[in-house]
Design a protein around this motif. Structure first.
Motif, short mmCIF file in Angstrom:
data_model
loop_
_atom_site.label_atom_id
_atom_site.label_comp_id
_atom_site.label_asym_id
_atom_site.label_seq_id
_atom_site.Cartn_x
_atom_site.Cartn_y
_atom_site.Cartn_z
N LEU A 1 0.81 -1.22 0.00
CA LEU A 1 0.00 0.00 0.00
C LEU A 1 0.84 1.27 0.00
CD1 LEU A 1 -2.62 -1.15 2.67
CD2 LEU A 1 -2.99 -0.98 0.20
N SER B 1 -2.88 4.36 -3.12
CA SER B 1 -3.23 2.96 -2.89
C SER B 1 -4.53 2.80 -2.12
CB SER B 1 -2.09 2.25 -2.14
OG SER B 1 -0.95 2.15 -2.94
N ARG C 1 -5.40 -3.08 -4.46
CA ARG C 1 -4.23 -3.08 -3.58
C ARG C 1 -4.62 -3.41 -2.15
NH1 ARG C 1 0.80 -1.11 -4.83
NH2 ARG C 1 1.07 -0.39 -6.98
#
Length: 202
Positions: free
Chosen positions: A105, A110, A116
């Motif tokens: 991340l 993200s 993710r």
């Protein structure tokens, strides 16, 4: 969100992280205790079930706080809980797991990327199995003593050894846990879109 705001923690972020982390841990511990009523559920399904149910809360945590190290803080708190319970080796273990999730991340943006977040939680789900594997592989004597002292029966401990020492069962546990962790993320992603955004939580 600017890089400065993305990295800067405020009191609300800390409170949110601690409260949601504690909620995640309570859910995990309750599921573990209830699952102990049945050996198969406890050994094979309990980690996957807890990761499935906790995935939406993890989604809420990272999407709400939107800061680096939020995953690491949650997993350090989890490690401290295990430390208090006598499993000191799980604190450094979850510190490493937390760093792995942070690496996934780390890229800016993200926390707006559900894939993710899904990758981080699914990997965490699989690595959470280490809670059961590390004592068997490296710390058996201390784990066995703590297990008996905490009220676990020898029959339960024998079942634990049987499930986690057989490759076939271990593969099944990993697959089931990964799938349930991933599916929990799908539920979490849907909840972010349909519920949390509408009520202004995000």
């Amino acid at each position: 969100m600017s890089m400065e705001n993305w990295n800067k923690w405020v009191a609300r972020d800390i409170i949110t992280t601690v409260l949601l982390s504690l909620l995640l841990i309570v859910i995990q511990l309750v599921i573990n205790m209830v699952a102990m009523l049945n050996d198969f559920v406890s050994m094979v399904l309990s980690v996957g079930i807890s990761c499935f149910l906790c995935a939406p809360i993890y989604f809420l945590l990272v999407r709400r706080v939107r800061k680096r190290f939020v995953s690491l803080i949650y997993m350090l708190i989890l490690g401290v809980v295990f430390l208090i319970m006598g499993d000191w080796f799980l604190l450094p273990y979850f510190a490493v797991v937390g760093l792995i999730c942070e690496a996934i991340l780390w890229k800016q943006g993200s926390y707006d990327n559900p894939w993710r977040i899904t990758a981080a939680w699914t990997i965490y789900s699989v690595l959470y199995i280490g809670v059961n594997l590390l004592p068997l592989w490296f710390f058996w004597d201390s784990f066995h003593q703590n297990a008996l002292a905490s009220g676990m029966t020898q029959e339960y401990i024998d079942a634990y050894v049987r499930y986690y020492s057989q490759p076939g069962w271990l593969v099944a546990i990993v697959v089931i846990t990964a799938v349930l962790g991933f599916l929990g993320c799908m539920v979490g992603r849907r909840m972010m879109q349909k519920h949390f955004k509408k009520v202004g939580v995000l």
